[in-house]
Motif scaffolding. Structure first.
Motif, PDB file in Angstrom:
ATOM      1  N   THR A  44     -11.811  39.261  18.168  1.00 36.28           N
ATOM      2  CA  THR A  44     -11.936  39.552  16.806  1.00 36.28           C
ATOM      3  C   THR A  44     -10.254  38.390  16.772  1.00 36.28           C
ATOM      4  O   THR A  44      -9.606  37.929  17.395  1.00 36.28           O
ATOM      5  CB  THR A  44     -11.552  40.933  17.467  1.00 36.28           C
ATOM      6  OG1 THR A  44     -10.339  40.697  18.438  1.00 36.28           O
ATOM      7  CG2 THR A  44     -12.674  41.693  17.480  1.00 36.28           C
ATOM      8  N   ASP A  87       2.572  46.898  17.399  1.00 31.02           N
ATOM      9  CA  ASP A  87       2.724  48.480  17.193  1.00 31.02           C
ATOM     10  C   ASP A  87       3.516  49.813  17.172  1.00 31.02           C
ATOM     11  O   ASP A  87       3.214  50.667  17.500  1.00 31.02           O
ATOM     12  CB  ASP A  87       0.695  48.004  18.379  1.00 31.02           C
ATOM     13  CG  ASP A  87       0.131  48.154  17.635  1.00 31.02           C
ATOM     14  OD1 ASP A  87      -0.195  47.303  16.597  1.00 31.02           O
ATOM     15  OD2 ASP A  87      -0.855  48.554  18.330  1.00 31.02           O
ATOM     16  N   GLN A  94      -4.150  39.209  15.854  1.00 35.17           N
ATOM     17  CA  GLN A  94      -3.460  39.748  14.870  1.00 35.17           C
ATOM     18  C   GLN A  94      -1.305  38.718  14.703  1.00 35.17           C
ATOM     19  O   GLN A  94      -1.058  39.073  16.465  1.00 35.17           O
ATOM     20  CB  GLN A  94      -3.782  41.073  14.757  1.00 35.17           C
ATOM     21  CG  GLN A  94      -4.540  42.103  14.858  1.00 35.17           C
ATOM     22  CD  GLN A  94      -5.039  41.714  13.604  1.00 35.17           C
ATOM     23  OE1 GLN A  94      -4.469  42.355  12.444  1.00 35.17           O
ATOM     24  NE2 GLN A  94      -6.043  41.383  13.002  1.00 35.17           N
ATOM     25  N   ASP A 122     -10.102  50.678  21.013  1.00 30.94           N
ATOM     26  CA  ASP A 122      -9.113  50.240  19.230  1.00 30.94           C
ATOM     27  C   ASP A 122      -9.745  49.115  18.325  1.00 30.94           C
ATOM     28  O   ASP A 122     -10.165  47.659  19.924  1.00 30.94           O
ATOM     29  CB  ASP A 122      -8.273  49.427  19.112  1.00 30.94           C
ATOM     30  CG  ASP A 122      -6.547  49.146  18.457  1.00 30.94           C
ATOM     31  OD1 ASP A 122      -7.513  49.076  17.343  1.00 30.94           O
ATOM     32  OD2 ASP A 122      -5.938  48.901  18.190  1.00 30.94           O
ATOM     33  N   LYS A 123     -10.295  48.887  17.448  1.00 31.50           N
ATOM     34  CA  LYS A 123     -11.435  48.214  17.618  1.00 31.50           C
ATOM     35  C   LYS A 123     -11.001  46.670  16.785  1.00 31.50           C
ATOM     36  O   LYS A 123     -12.064  45.802  16.807  1.00 31.50           O
ATOM     37  CB  LYS A 123     -12.151  48.611  16.243  1.00 31.50           C
ATOM     38  CG  LYS A 123     -13.429  49.837  16.733  1.00 31.50           C
ATOM     39  CD  LYS A 123     -14.371  50.314  15.453  1.00 31.50           C
ATOM     40  CE  LYS A 123     -15.068  50.953  15.800  1.00 31.50           C
ATOM     41  NZ  LYS A 123     -15.501  51.773  14.585  1.00 31.50           N
ATOM     42  N   ARG A 124      -9.647  46.831  16.749  1.00 33.86           N
ATOM     43  CA  ARG A 124      -8.848  45.230  16.686  1.00 33.86           C
ATOM     44  C   ARG A 124      -9.402  44.212  18.138  1.00 33.86           C
ATOM     45  O   ARG A 124      -9.375  43.502  17.397  1.00 33.86           O
ATOM     46  CB  ARG A 124      -7.520  45.462  16.244  1.00 33.86           C
ATOM     47  CG  ARG A 124      -7.279  46.182  15.007  1.00 33.86           C
ATOM     48  CD  ARG A 124      -5.617  46.946  15.221  1.00 33.86           C
ATOM     49  NE  ARG A 124      -5.465  47.207  16.624  1.00 33.86           N
ATOM     50  CZ  ARG A 124      -4.203  46.989  16.642  1.00 33.86           C
ATOM     51  NH1 ARG A 124      -3.051  47.153  16.052  1.00 33.86           N
ATOM     52  NH2 ARG A 124      -3.831  47.936  17.739  1.00 33.86           N
ATOM     53  N   MET A 137      -6.876  38.833  21.142  1.00 28.66           N
ATOM     54  CA  MET A 137      -6.872  40.019  21.307  1.00 28.66           C
ATOM     55  C   MET A 137      -7.606  41.189  22.270  1.00 28.66           C
ATOM     56  O   MET A 137      -8.416  41.826  22.304  1.00 28.66           O
ATOM     57  CB  MET A 137      -7.792  40.596  20.153  1.00 28.66           C
ATOM     58  CG  MET A 137      -6.849  40.343  18.815  1.00 28.66           C
ATOM     59  SD  MET A 137      -4.863  40.865  18.310  1.00 28.66           S
ATOM     60  CE  MET A 137      -5.307  42.644  17.993  1.00 28.66           C
TER      61      MET A 137
END
Length: 305
Positions: A101, A58, A104, A89-91, A110
């Motif tokens: 989820t 990030d 990433q 944060d929807k991630r 996550m």
């Protein structure tokens, strides 16, 4: 710290974590500690920190908030609030209440890891020996080991460093080290389940005790030049301690403060914050966020020298 077993074993890590709506210190409190740490670090330590944070997935998002400021300092300040930011944060997902989820790039997974933010040690009339659902004491040690290990992958150190920055701050919030238990065996979950009346604050007159302590250092929007002015004032008022101590000692200090000073007198069903209580709590909170900054700087110097 003496404790006695009382009643039945109750809190599970999931129940505590899901019931934790507030973050230890608000965003401003974490930024204050981080900026004090930045001002206290030597250039080689700053450079080492910046090198690691540039590898965080990030990092580029953090720089969007620089507004012309030093990008390395910006990343450090943003990293200090990142473990709380990912709650929205929807991630990311909350273990036990949401489906995992997709992982990433650059992340080990996550999971929001809500139980990393606190340790639940009992205070008050119904002190008891219980396994804590929170593991901040364990995670501070594990994260410091990862950040300081040059044999670790840089991606692992980049993931661990924002957590370490953040949890040093959390460890200095008294109600992230303690809870009260009632005669029924129920925990107040670090003051999250205790509502207080605060006539001194027109816009937050009825909030949880935990939220009250979170917001003491400054309003959450504090940033930029106002953040810098606040930090300068705190540094002038609270010089760096001769000894920085260990994470275990920081948590013990927070537990002791919670035992003696975090809870207002329970004259009514909903305790009222008085001017005397507020002034004392504000003094404690300002000292604790400042100590967290100095101690974070010393820890990072030790790990990255």
């Amino acid at each position: 710290m003496a404790a006695r077993v009382f009643g039945r074993l109750l809190p599970l890590s999931l129940l505590w974590a899901l019931a934790l709506p507030a973050a230890a210190w608000n965003a401003a409190g974490h930024r204050i500690s981080a900026m004090i740490a930045w001002e206290s670090m030597d250039v080689p330590t700053r450079d080492a920190v910046a090198t690691i944070l540039r590898q965080h997935p990030d990092f580029e998002q953090w720089l969007l908030r620089a507004n012309g400021a030093d990008p390395d300092l910006t990343a450090f300040l943003e990293a200090s609030t990142w473990p709380d930011d990912i709650r929205r944060d929807k991630r990311f997902y909350t273990s036990g209440s949401e489906e995992p989820t997709p992982t990433q790039p650059g992340f080990p997974d996550m999971e929001r890891r809500l139980n990393w933010h606190f340790v639940d040690r009992p205070v008050g009339r119904y002190e008891r020996l219980l396994p804590s659902p929170g593991v901040i004491d364990q995670q501070l040690v594990a994260l410091a080991r990862t950040v300081g290990d040059r044999k670790e992958k840089l991606s692992a150190r980049a993931y661990a460093l924002p957590w370490l920055i953040h949890l040093v701050g959390d460890a200095h919030q008294p109600l992230h080290a303690a809870s009260r238990y009632g005669p029924d065996g129920q925990s107040d979950q670090g003051g999250n389940k205790m509502t207080i009346s605060n006539p001194l604050h027109a816009h937050a007159s009825s909030i949880s005790l935990h939220r009250y302590w979170d917001d003491l250092p400054a309003p959450p929007w504090l940033n930029g030049s106002r953040l810098h002015s606040t930090v300068i004032a705190l540094i002038s008022r609270h010089p760096a301690p001769a000894a920085t101590g260990t994470p275990e000692q920081w948590i013990d200090e927070s537990w002791q403060i919670a035992s003696e000073h975090a809870y207002p007198p329970e004259v009514d069903a909903v305790p009222t914050i008085t001017a005397d209580f507020h002034n004392q709590a504000l003094t404690i909170a300002n000292r604790r966020v400042t100590e967290a900054g100095y101690r974070l700087a010393a820890l990072l110097r030790q790990l990255l020298r």
